[in-house]
Design an enzyme around this catalytic site. Structure first.
Site, PDB file in Angstrom:
ATOM      1  N   SER A   1       0.840  -1.193   0.000  1.00  0.00           N
ATOM      2  CA  SER A   1       0.000   0.000   0.000  1.00  0.00           C
ATOM      3  C   SER A   1       0.874   1.241   0.000  1.00  0.00           C
ATOM      4  O   SER A   1       1.985   1.223   0.557  1.00  0.00           O
ATOM      5  CB  SER A   1      -0.898   0.015   1.242  1.00  0.00           C
ATOM      6  OG  SER A   1      -1.563   1.256   1.379  1.00  0.00           O
TER       7      SER A   1
ATOM      8  N   TYR B   1      -1.194  -0.680  10.312  1.00  0.00           N
ATOM      9  CA  TYR B   1      -1.317  -0.999   8.884  1.00  0.00           C
ATOM     10  C   TYR B   1      -0.062  -0.593   8.102  1.00  0.00           C
ATOM     11  O   TYR B   1       0.504  -1.423   7.383  1.00  0.00           O
ATOM     12  CB  TYR B   1      -2.570  -0.326   8.331  1.00  0.00           C
ATOM     13  CG  TYR B   1      -2.904  -0.664   6.901  1.00  0.00           C
ATOM     14  CD1 TYR B   1      -3.487  -1.881   6.570  1.00  0.00           C
ATOM     15  CD2 TYR B   1      -2.657   0.244   5.871  1.00  0.00           C
ATOM     16  CE1 TYR B   1      -3.812  -2.194   5.263  1.00  0.00           C
ATOM     17  CE2 TYR B   1      -2.979  -0.055   4.564  1.00  0.00           C
ATOM     18  CZ  TYR B   1      -3.556  -1.270   4.256  1.00  0.00           C
ATOM     19  OH  TYR B   1      -3.870  -1.569   2.959  1.00  0.00           O
TER      20      TYR B   1
END
Length: 253
Positions: free
Chosen positions: A145, A158
């Site tokens: 990501s 995350y």
């Protein structure tokens, strides 16, 4: 694209969004695809959409955090199609409750590690032996990501786990590159999947559109094209790399 016709691969998390678009693109290029998803019905629907267009695919249940489940999806590829040439490890989630470093509960952090990092290691442990056994090498392609490098103030677990995927890919590339194994990472920017669209207001979408140098926001097909290239023979000399596919929202070397 060269060298995808007849190749056999797994798309983990292929029931919706980026994974489903990637599975379809790979099948359109002639690959034989095993679609895995924790929602088995979604996996089967994705595979059915491929076969309806004349491609070859099956859909199976996959819990990416389970070593046995990861081994089972590789076994499904071997049983159905006779081999394994690439594995797209496209799993993410567990962001609820993930805030700053002082307020991230331990169970939230552990869940993020399990879904966003351990799953990719388990995929590697399941897939590499099958790729190495036939001696022809193969491609591990991991979804990370842009959050891994964006410096987000609103979440900690995350981005940390996504960064770990980059280290994993470089390890795999360095350790098994001589055996023909390629390992690369895709870092999507904002991609307007069904799930993303449900959670963004019109104002947020317009804000992102203004801040993106490209004339539009990202689509699942944008990631699918990058994955297909890395899985193909056209990507055979790309190894240990992190590709940012984000329309220019992060411009990196």
């Amino acid at each position: 694209m060269r060298g995808l016709n007849g190749k056999i691969g797994v798309v983990a998390g292929g029931g919706r969004g980026i994974g489903a678009a990637t599975a379809m693109r790979l099948a359109d290029e002639g690959a034989l695809v095993v679609v895995g998803d924790i929602n088995e019905e979604w996996a089967k629907d994705s595979a059915a959409a491929i076969t309806k267009k004349g491609g070859k695919a099956i859909g199976v249940y996959l819990d990416g955090t389970s070593a046995d489940s990861q081994k089972a999806i590789v076994a499904a590829a071997l049983a159905e199609f006779g081999g394994l040439d690439f594995f797209h490890s496209n799993l993410a989630g567990g962001t609820e409750g993930d805030v700053d470093a002082l307020n991230c509960p331990e169970d939230v952090f552990d869940r993020s590690v399990a879904i966003n990092l351990k799953s990719h290691l388990l995929a590697t442990q399941a897939a590499l032996p099958a790729m190495l056994e036939h001696g022809g090498g193969g491609a591990m392609i991991y979804t990370s990501s842009g959050a891994a490098s964006a410096g987000a103030a609103w979440q900690v677990a995350y981005p940390m786990t996504k960064n770990g995927i980059h280290a994993l890919a470089r390890h795999v590339a360095a350790k098994w590159g001589k055996d023909g194994i390629r390992a690369n990472v895709i870092c999507p920017g904002l991609i307007m999947t069904e799930a993303v669209a449900q959670h963004l207001s019109e104002a947020q979408v317009n804000d992102m559109r203004q801040r993106t140098p490209s004339p539009r926001l990202g689509k699942p097909d944008d990631i699918a094209g990058a994955v297909a290239f890395l899985a193909s023979d056209d990507g055979i000399f790309i190894n240990g790399q992190v590709w940012h596919v984000n329309g220019g929202t992060q411009m990196r070397d």
